[in-house]
Motif scaffolding. Structure first.
Motif, PDB file in Angstrom:
ATOM      1  N   ALA A 175      -1.436   5.933  -3.927  1.00 50.53           N
ATOM      2  CA  ALA A 175      -0.377   4.925  -4.058  1.00 50.53           C
ATOM      3  C   ALA A 175       0.077   4.440  -2.688  1.00 50.53           C
ATOM      4  CB  ALA A 175       0.807   5.506  -4.828  1.00 50.53           C
ATOM      5  N   ALA A 176       0.223   5.367  -1.722  1.00 51.15           N
ATOM      6  CA  ALA A 176       0.657   4.977  -0.383  1.00 51.15           C
ATOM      7  C   ALA A 176      -0.382   4.085   0.290  1.00 51.15           C
ATOM      8  CB  ALA A 176       0.928   6.227   0.455  1.00 51.15           C
ATOM      9  N   ARG A 177      -1.640   4.400   0.102  1.00 54.36           N
ATOM     10  CA  ARG A 177      -2.706   3.559   0.693  1.00 54.36           C
ATOM     11  C   ARG A 177      -2.707   2.167   0.073  1.00 54.36           C
ATOM     12  NH1 ARG A 177      -7.572   8.097   0.837  1.00 54.36           N
ATOM     13  NH2 ARG A 177      -6.907   9.093   2.797  1.00 54.36           N
ATOM     14  N   ALA A 178      -2.431   2.089  -1.213  1.00 55.87           N
ATOM     15  CA  ALA A 178      -2.407   0.781  -1.889  1.00 55.87           C
ATOM     16  C   ALA A 178      -1.279  -0.095  -1.364  1.00 55.87           C
ATOM     17  CB  ALA A 178      -2.255   0.986  -3.391  1.00 55.87           C
ATOM     18  N   LEU A 179      -0.210   0.534  -0.859  1.00 54.28           N
ATOM     19  CA  LEU A 179       0.940  -0.217  -0.363  1.00 54.28           C
ATOM     20  C   LEU A 179       0.871  -0.482   1.139  1.00 54.28           C
ATOM     21  CD1 LEU A 179       3.747   1.528  -2.425  1.00 54.28           C
ATOM     22  CD2 LEU A 179       3.091  -0.879  -2.547  1.00 54.28           C
ATOM     23  N   VAL A 228       5.901   7.312  -0.356  1.00 58.39           N
ATOM     24  CA  VAL A 228       5.855   7.507  -1.801  1.00 58.39           C
ATOM     25  C   VAL A 228       6.068   8.997  -2.070  1.00 58.39           C
ATOM     26  CG1 VAL A 228       4.378   7.434  -3.846  1.00 58.39           C
ATOM     27  CG2 VAL A 228       4.306   5.557  -2.174  1.00 58.39           C
ATOM     28  N   HIS A 229       6.987   9.322  -2.967  1.00 61.03           N
ATOM     29  CA  HIS A 229       7.314  10.712  -3.282  1.00 61.03           C
ATOM     30  C   HIS A 229       7.009  11.007  -4.757  1.00 61.03           C
ATOM     31  CE1 HIS A 229      10.445  10.893   0.127  1.00 61.03           C
ATOM     32  NE2 HIS A 229      10.135   9.615   0.007  1.00 61.03           N
ATOM     33  N   ARG A 242       6.547  -5.185  -3.915  1.00 61.14           N
ATOM     34  CA  ARG A 242       5.158  -4.765  -4.125  1.00 61.14           C
ATOM     35  C   ARG A 242       5.064  -3.337  -4.639  1.00 61.14           C
ATOM     36  NH1 ARG A 242       1.387  -4.096  -0.686  1.00 61.14           N
ATOM     37  NH2 ARG A 242       2.601  -3.838   1.212  1.00 61.14           N
ATOM     38  N   ALA A 243       6.002  -2.498  -4.196  1.00 58.71           N
ATOM     39  CA  ALA A 243       5.937  -1.082  -4.556  1.00 58.71           C
ATOM     40  C   ALA A 243       6.294  -0.830  -6.013  1.00 58.71           C
ATOM     41  CB  ALA A 243       6.864  -0.278  -3.649  1.00 58.71           C
ATOM     42  N   THR A 244       7.156  -1.657  -6.578  1.00 57.86           N
ATOM     43  CA  THR A 244       7.704  -1.366  -7.908  1.00 57.86           C
ATOM     44  C   THR A 244       6.631  -1.185  -8.983  1.00 57.86           C
ATOM     45  OG1 THR A 244       9.806  -2.425  -7.354  1.00 57.86           O
ATOM     46  CG2 THR A 244       9.281  -2.162  -9.702  1.00 57.86           C
ATOM     47  N   PRO A 245       5.686  -2.113  -9.173  1.00 57.80           N
ATOM     48  CA  PRO A 245       4.683  -1.896 -10.227  1.00 57.80           C
ATOM     49  C   PRO A 245       3.777  -0.698  -9.955  1.00 57.80           C
ATOM     50  CG  PRO A 245       4.142  -3.846  -8.936  1.00 57.80           C
ATOM     51  CD  PRO A 245       5.524  -3.439  -8.539  1.00 57.80           C
ATOM     52  N   ILE A 246       3.482  -0.435  -8.685  1.00 57.79           N
ATOM     53  CA  ILE A 246       2.638   0.715  -8.343  1.00 57.79           C
ATOM     54  C   ILE A 246       3.368   2.015  -8.669  1.00 57.79           C
ATOM     55  CG2 ILE A 246       1.600   1.959  -6.401  1.00 57.79           C
ATOM     56  CD1 ILE A 246       0.888  -0.768  -5.205  1.00 57.79           C
ATOM     57  N   LEU A 247       4.665   2.064  -8.387  1.00 57.08           N
ATOM     58  CA  LEU A 247       5.433   3.270  -8.688  1.00 57.08           C
ATOM     59  C   LEU A 247       5.634   3.464 -10.190  1.00 57.08           C
ATOM     60  CD1 LEU A 247       5.885   3.241  -5.598  1.00 57.08           C
ATOM     61  CD2 LEU A 247       8.180   4.112  -6.054  1.00 57.08           C
ATOM     62  N   ILE A 248       5.782   2.365 -10.913  1.00 55.42           N
ATOM     63  CA  ILE A 248       5.898   2.475 -12.376  1.00 55.42           C
ATOM     64  C   ILE A 248       4.623   3.085 -12.954  1.00 55.42           C
ATOM     65  CG2 ILE A 248       5.986   1.126 -14.506  1.00 55.42           C
ATOM     66  CD1 ILE A 248       7.920  -0.781 -13.052  1.00 55.42           C
ATOM     67  N   GLU A 249       3.471   2.648 -12.463  1.00 54.59           N
ATOM     68  CA  GLU A 249       2.201   3.203 -12.929  1.00 54.59           C
ATOM     69  C   GLU A 249       2.065   4.674 -12.501  1.00 54.59           C
ATOM     70  OE1 GLU A 249      -1.368   3.080 -15.020  1.00 54.59           O
ATOM     71  OE2 GLU A 249       0.290   1.633 -14.916  1.00 54.59           O
ATOM     72  N   LEU A 250       2.507   4.984 -11.292  1.00 55.66           N
ATOM     73  CA  LEU A 250       2.462   6.362 -10.815  1.00 55.66           C
ATOM     74  C   LEU A 250       3.369   7.258 -11.657  1.00 55.66           C
ATOM     75  CD1 LEU A 250       1.454   8.379  -8.675  1.00 55.66           C
ATOM     76  CD2 LEU A 250       3.360   7.644  -7.210  1.00 55.66           C
ATOM     77  N   ARG A 251       4.520   6.764 -12.004  1.00 55.22           N
ATOM     78  CA  ARG A 251       5.439   7.522 -12.861  1.00 55.22           C
ATOM     79  C   ARG A 251       4.797   7.782 -14.231  1.00 55.22           C
ATOM     80  NH1 ARG A 251       7.548  10.033 -16.029  1.00 55.22           N
ATOM     81  NH2 ARG A 251       9.713  10.147 -16.723  1.00 55.22           N
ATOM     82  N   ARG A 294       9.265  12.668 -11.588  1.00 64.00           N
ATOM     83  CA  ARG A 294      10.072  11.676 -10.886  1.00 64.00           C
ATOM     84  C   ARG A 294       9.284  11.114  -9.711  1.00 64.00           C
ATOM     85  NH1 ARG A 294      14.200  14.310  -8.306  1.00 64.00           N
ATOM     86  NH2 ARG A 294      13.563  13.693  -6.224  1.00 64.00           N
ATOM     87  N   VAL A 295       9.367   9.811  -9.545  1.00 63.93           N
ATOM     88  CA  VAL A 295       8.681   9.120  -8.454  1.00 63.93           C
ATOM     89  C   VAL A 295       9.721   8.349  -7.649  1.00 63.93           C
ATOM     90  CG1 VAL A 295       7.049   7.285  -7.908  1.00 63.93           C
ATOM     91  CG2 VAL A 295       6.489   8.954  -9.683  1.00 63.93           C
ATOM     92  N   ASP A 296       9.656   8.496  -6.330  1.00 59.71           N
ATOM     93  CA  ASP A 296      10.612   7.841  -5.443  1.00 59.71           C
ATOM     94  C   ASP A 296       9.883   7.031  -4.375  1.00 59.71           C
ATOM     95  OD1 ASP A 296      12.722   9.234  -6.728  1.00 59.71           O
ATOM     96  OD2 ASP A 296      12.469  10.936  -5.378  1.00 59.71           O
ATOM     97  N   PHE A 297      10.624   6.092  -3.799  1.00 60.43           N
ATOM     98  CA  PHE A 297      10.102   5.294  -2.690  1.00 60.43           C
ATOM     99  C   PHE A 297      11.200   5.236  -1.641  1.00 60.43           C
ATOM    100  CE2 PHE A 297       9.077   1.151  -0.627  1.00 60.43           C
ATOM    101  CZ  PHE A 297       7.772   1.432  -0.254  1.00 60.43           C
ATOM    102  N   SER A 298      10.888   5.720  -0.439  1.00 58.47           N
ATOM    103  CA  SER A 298      11.895   5.755   0.621  1.00 58.47           C
ATOM    104  C   SER A 298      11.482   4.893   1.801  1.00 58.47           C
ATOM    105  CB  SER A 298      12.126   7.193   1.103  1.00 58.47           C
ATOM    106  OG  SER A 298      10.975   7.682   1.783  1.00 58.47           O
ATOM    107  N   LEU A 299      12.478   4.461   2.560  1.00 62.37           N
ATOM    108  CA  LEU A 299      12.276   3.651   3.753  1.00 62.37           C
ATOM    109  C   LEU A 299      12.613   4.482   4.988  1.00 62.37           C
ATOM    110  CD1 LEU A 299      13.993   0.362   2.523  1.00 62.37           C
ATOM    111  CD2 LEU A 299      11.556   0.949   2.420  1.00 62.37           C
ATOM    112  N   PHE A 300      11.819   4.337   6.029  1.00 66.32           N
ATOM    113  CA  PHE A 300      12.008   5.070   7.285  1.00 66.32           C
ATOM    114  C   PHE A 300      13.133   4.421   8.078  1.00 66.32           C
ATOM    115  CE2 PHE A 300       9.946   6.157  11.606  1.00 66.32           C
ATOM    116  CZ  PHE A 300      10.640   7.353  11.679  1.00 66.32           C
ATOM    117  N   ASP A 301      14.134   5.215   8.483  1.00 62.55           N
ATOM    118  CA  ASP A 301      15.254   4.678   9.258  1.00 62.55           C
ATOM    119  C   ASP A 301      15.659   5.653  10.352  1.00 62.55           C
ATOM    120  OD1 ASP A 301      17.120   2.797   9.986  1.00 62.55           O
ATOM    121  OD2 ASP A 301      18.619   3.412   8.513  1.00 62.55           O
TER     122      ASP A 301
END
Length: 272
Positions: free
Chosen positions: A266-270, A241-242, A109-118, A124-131
């Motif tokens: 972008a974060a709210r959309a995801l 979202v970064h 789900r994040a990929t198209p939103i990040l492409i548009e954000l980029r 540079r646009v990044d997407f990270s996972l909490f671990d």
């Protein structure tokens, strides 16, 4: 219980970042499988060809155990030999990374939103996972200037010093934040990394007020990064979202004013 299982104690993993281990029934824990993974994880601490002795020392296992695990991984393509005879991670590992990325619905789900954000940001646009003690970059859409290893997908950096980590910490209760910060090693990645506990708390509280977090040269010199957290249906942070930019092109204030609304949107959309 066979010799291939651990008896009585939970295994200590040398996993990079020291993330908290899950509780596992020790009767079901296969030591031989764990050793093989420890061998692979040894390369997370030293990105170069390694000898069996070096792998054994890094993985904290005997040389004979490292040899058996390495030979198995080599025959399956998860390790490869370098030109000087040392061992390196094998290309087969990329297959497993591909499996994870395509099976994670949030990343899909994040990929198209990040492409548009980029496209809209030009940065540079990044997407990270909490671990837990670290965040793990799953998507990285590059810009015109990059530092190679620092901008690869799969990189981990500590939660406490990353804008993404702090944006996610801001959505936890104080006790959970305190637990994560006190278990973190809080080692500096650059001379600008904030490691003081009180100052980190100040940054987390600021993220709560502003709805996003930012970091200036804390993981990469010359870079400013801001991030907004993605929340699950329980309003718990799962990702961030970064947007990252260069201090040679932006002041920190101008960067925040320009890109914070985009990251938050972008974060709210995801979030779900």
């Amino acid at each position: 219980m066979t010799s291939d299982t651990l008896s009585g104690k939970k295994a200590k993993s040398p996993r990079n970042g020291g993330d908290q281990l899950l509780e596992v029934d020790d009767r079901l824990f296969l030591q031989s499988v764990a050793r093989a993974l420890y061998v692979l994880e040894a390369f997370g601490r030293d990105a170069r060809p390694m000898s069996l002795s070096e792998i054994a020392a890094s993985a904290r296992i005997t040389k004979s155990a490292a040899q058996r695990a390495a030979q198995t991984l080599l025959s399956l393509g998860y390790l490869e030999r370098s030109s000087d005879g040392g061992l390196l991670p094998g290309r087969r590992l990329l297959d497993r990374a591909f499996d994870y990325l395509r099976s994670n619905p949030l990343i899909e789900r994040a990929t198209p939103i990040l492409i548009e954000l980029r496209k809209n940001s030009g940065e540079r646009v990044d997407f990270s996972l909490f671990d837990d003690l670290s965040i793990l970059y799953a998507i990285r859409l590059q810009s015109k200037r990059e530092t190679f290893f620092a901008t690869l997908a799969g990189r981990r950096i500590p939660t406490f010093c990353s804008s993404g980590g702090r944006s996610m910490l801001a959505h936890l209760d104080d006790a959970a934040i305190d637990d994560i910060l006190r278990r973190s090693e809080r080692k500096a990645l650059t001379p600008k990394t904030i490691t003081d506990l009180d100052k980190i708390w100040d940054k987390v509280r600021e993220a709560r007020r502003e709805g996003y977090a930012y970091a200036v040269e804390e993981s990469l010199l010359g870079e400013v990064v801001l991030s907004a957290a993605v929340l699950d249906d329980r309003r718990q942070p799962v990702a961030a979202v970064h947007i990252a930019g260069s201090l040679s092109e932006w002041t920190v204030d101008d960067f925040r004013k320009r890109f914070a609304p985009l990251a938050i949107e972008a974060a709210r959309a995801l979030s779900y």
